[in-house]
Design an enzyme around this catalytic site. Sequence first.
Site, PDB file in Angstrom:
ATOM      1  N   HIS A 109       0.858  -1.185   0.000  1.00  0.00           N
ATOM      2  CA  HIS A 109       0.000   0.000   0.000  1.00  0.00           C
ATOM      3  C   HIS A 109       0.900   1.243   0.000  1.00  0.00           C
ATOM      4  O   HIS A 109       1.994   1.226   0.566  1.00  0.00           O
ATOM      5  CB  HIS A 109      -0.903   0.028   1.238  1.00  0.00           C
TER       6      HIS A 109
ATOM      7  N   GLU B 234       0.850   4.056   1.610  1.00  0.00           N
ATOM      8  CA  GLU B 234       1.253   4.638   2.903  1.00  0.00           C
ATOM      9  C   GLU B 234       2.356   3.808   3.561  1.00  0.00           C
ATOM     10  O   GLU B 234       3.289   4.353   4.144  1.00  0.00           O
ATOM     11  CB  GLU B 234       0.052   4.709   3.856  1.00  0.00           C
TER      12      GLU B 234
ATOM     13  N   CYS C 144      -5.339   2.220   6.077  1.00  0.00           N
ATOM     14  CA  CYS C 144      -5.991   1.019   6.614  1.00  0.00           C
ATOM     15  C   CYS C 144      -5.273   0.625   7.901  1.00  0.00           C
ATOM     16  O   CYS C 144      -4.289   1.243   8.297  1.00  0.00           O
ATOM     17  CB  CYS C 144      -5.953  -0.115   5.591  1.00  0.00           C
TER      18      CYS C 144
ATOM     19  N   CYS D 182      -1.522  -0.038   7.345  1.00  0.00           N
ATOM     20  CA  CYS D 182      -0.724   1.173   7.135  1.00  0.00           C
ATOM     21  C   CYS D 182      -0.696   2.043   8.387  1.00  0.00           C
ATOM     22  O   CYS D 182       0.308   2.694   8.667  1.00  0.00           O
ATOM     23  CB  CYS D 182      -1.272   1.945   5.941  1.00  0.00           C
TER      24      CYS D 182
END
Length: 168
Positions: A65, A67, A95, A98
């Site tokens: 992801h 991030e 999320c 992250c």
Amino acid sequence: MSNNDTIPDLAPHELALLRQTIALSEESKARGRHPFAALVADEHGHIVSQAGNNSMPPEGDPTQHAELVAAALAARKLSPEQLARCTLYTSAEPCCMCSGAVYWTGIGRVVYALSEHTLLGLTGDHPENPTFSLPCREVFARGQRKVQVVGPLIEAEAAEPHRGFWQR
Ligand SMILES: [Zn+2]
């Protein structure tokens, strides 16, 4: 929303950084990835790291992801003291994975555009992005270290790259 709008808790240059993540999320989509992007900037607004989503094999993997990647890159460049003064700007709310990366890298603050709740409305139960219904503030609230959170912000702008993307 115009560039002249002021947002509480956010300096004008920070709104520009947040908009930059939305532009990067468009670039991520143009590369065939999911439309997410994030960057880490220091307290002066200097960009330390940035990343687009890379969750699709074979080039990437589901943990990549934006991030998480941006936070990990920043942690390789800066000291814990410097990281504590950094902010992660992201086109969509982190999320829980992250949020964990922000917590464990010691980044002090998160500014996000799309809320996870709004994102869930956009992605639905799409198999490539079965979005959690779990605000990052709830994750950070269980930690021992405080992480400041600002968001959601400019959600209509941040939703634009997602329009039509998650329809099956
Ligand atoms: Zn994530």
